[in-house]
Design an enzyme around this catalytic site. Sequence first.
Site, mmCIF file in Angstrom:
data_model
loop_
_atom_site.group_PDB
_atom_site.id
_atom_site.type_symbol
_atom_site.label_atom_id
_atom_site.label_comp_id
_atom_site.label_asym_id
_atom_site.label_seq_id
_atom_site.Cartn_x
_atom_site.Cartn_y
_atom_site.Cartn_z
ATOM 1 N N ARG A 50 14.118 13.254 30.414
ATOM 2 C CA ARG A 50 12.921 13.743 29.708
ATOM 3 C C ARG A 50 12.588 15.163 30.176
ATOM 4 N NH1 ARG A 50 8.327 12.311 31.722
ATOM 5 N NH2 ARG A 50 8.775 10.096 31.905
ATOM 6 N N TYR A 102 4.487 25.740 5.723
ATOM 7 C CA TYR A 102 5.163 24.457 5.536
ATOM 8 C C TYR A 102 4.081 23.361 5.491
ATOM 9 C CZ TYR A 102 7.869 20.342 6.751
ATOM 10 O OH TYR A 102 8.416 19.094 6.753
ATOM 11 N N ASP A 173 6.823 31.190 12.878
ATOM 12 C CA ASP A 173 7.781 30.150 12.491
ATOM 13 C C ASP A 173 8.897 30.865 11.727
ATOM 14 O OD1 ASP A 173 9.232 28.187 11.115
ATOM 15 O OD2 ASP A 173 7.497 26.866 10.871
ATOM 16 N N LYS A 198 16.947 22.756 9.971
ATOM 17 C CA LYS A 198 17.289 23.573 8.810
ATOM 18 C C LYS A 198 18.536 24.430 9.097
ATOM 19 C CE LYS A 198 13.518 21.542 7.521
ATOM 20 N NZ LYS A 198 12.196 22.155 7.533
HETATM 21 C C1 LIG Z 1 10.930 21.785 7.989
HETATM 22 C C2 LIG Z 1 10.009 22.783 8.537
HETATM 23 C C3 LIG Z 1 9.209 22.491 9.637
HETATM 24 C C4 LIG Z 1 9.181 21.125 10.270
HETATM 25 O O1 LIG Z 1 10.402 20.804 10.854
HETATM 26 P P1 LIG Z 1 10.958 19.295 10.994
HETATM 27 O O2 LIG Z 1 12.258 19.506 11.709
HETATM 28 O O3 LIG Z 1 11.106 18.747 9.615
HETATM 29 O O4 LIG Z 1 9.972 18.530 11.788
HETATM 30 C C5 LIG Z 1 8.394 23.499 10.128
HETATM 31 N N1 LIG Z 1 8.365 24.717 9.566
HETATM 32 C C6 LIG Z 1 9.126 25.033 8.502
HETATM 33 C C7 LIG Z 1 9.040 26.391 7.914
HETATM 34 C C8 LIG Z 1 9.966 24.079 7.942
HETATM 35 O O5 LIG Z 1 10.711 24.377 6.878
#
Ligand SMILES: *Cc1c(COP(=O)(O)O)cnc(C)c1O
Length: 383
Positions: A50, A102, A173, A198
């Site tokens: 962890r 998002y 982000d 992604k």
């Molecule tokens: C998908 C996404 C998230 C969240 O990520 P997860 O891996 O699905 O929890 C956050 N920010 C953006 C811009 C995203 O496309």
Amino acid sequence: MSRGINTRCLHLEEDEGKTEHFGAISFPIFQTATYAHPGVGKSTGYDYSRLQNPTRAQVEKVVAELEGGIDAFALSSGMAAISLLFELFSPGDHIITEADLYGGSIRLFDNVSRKNGYELTYIDCSTEDVESKIKENTKAIYLETPTNPMMNVSDIKEIAKAAKAHNLLLIVDNTFLSPYFQNPLSLGADIVIHSGTKFLGGHNDTLAGFIVTNREDIRDRLRFLIKTTGAGLSPFDSWLILRGIKTLGLRMERAEKNALGLATWLKSQKNVTKVLYPGLPEHPGHEIMKKQSRGFGSMITFKVDTKEHALKILENVRMIKYAESLGGVETLITYPTTQTHADVPEETRLKNGITPTTLRLSVGIEDIEDLKAELKNVLNYND
Ligand SMILES: *Cc1c(COP(=O)(O)O)cnc(C)c1O
């Protein structure tokens, strides 16, 4: 001079000349929960997974290197990363955030962060004056650029100036562009977030999230928090992300080429009423992106003539999949109104421009002629 980004996706400088792990080219998966101590008061550097695991440590080093941070944290999803990051704040703190985020981030902020006593102000960071929204208790500015799904582009350097002047954290982000196309830390941000699910993973097969920082105080605090809250990425998923990153450059380049071709082509289709892609010269963020990014990415948002038509497209696609998520090698199409942004209040959704005729395309690496053929088919379904 630091090495090219494609090299950095494959090699960590500190590993050079070493033949640890029997010379394995693929970094081993350390599938262990705990570690034997060499003696009382002694540690191998790893005590319990962890806190830290060698495979996770490796992916963290690679991502930190790609973003130009001093450290990175690998978590079990993008939302786990954002949730952990928000543990940096305390009740009463005010955070200014981009309005077109998002959907999961908005859900977290509205339902969890507010409950924790955080005050949030949503603004369009691409057009509104961020500095005028700063208050006594403001602690951070939270951005996406380009935004999901409306593709609004903010000037990171300009906003970073305001953040620095008021001693605020700037969080970006960077999921939509990946470190291959944009490095917010080098533009003045303090923290970068990724949904590793992604582009970093890139194959629509793994959930992961990252936080990267270039500040030692934040790194130390986050190390404490990841060990305390426990959402670190598993060894196997860390390995999958390491593997995905090896081809990040090739995938990003090819998907972007497809996206530019498709965006240009979509504009000429009779049922398409709007195409939002920052790589198009008429996009309002095009010039800013030319300054702050090395590419425009492979996300396209477009609008069609009617809601019925939008739904028909989703029902009729075959090779392109009607699915949430983005950034993988397979092209996906989604409907923000009922999918990614379903939990965003309708009023906010419409204000941001997410109408029932809005579709979002994550362009993959297929042959562009096949993508056009498929889209042509669904766009002209009743001809
Ligand atoms: C998908 C996404 C998230 C969240 O990520 P997860 O891996 O699905 O929890 C956050 N920010 C953006 C811009 C995203 O496309």
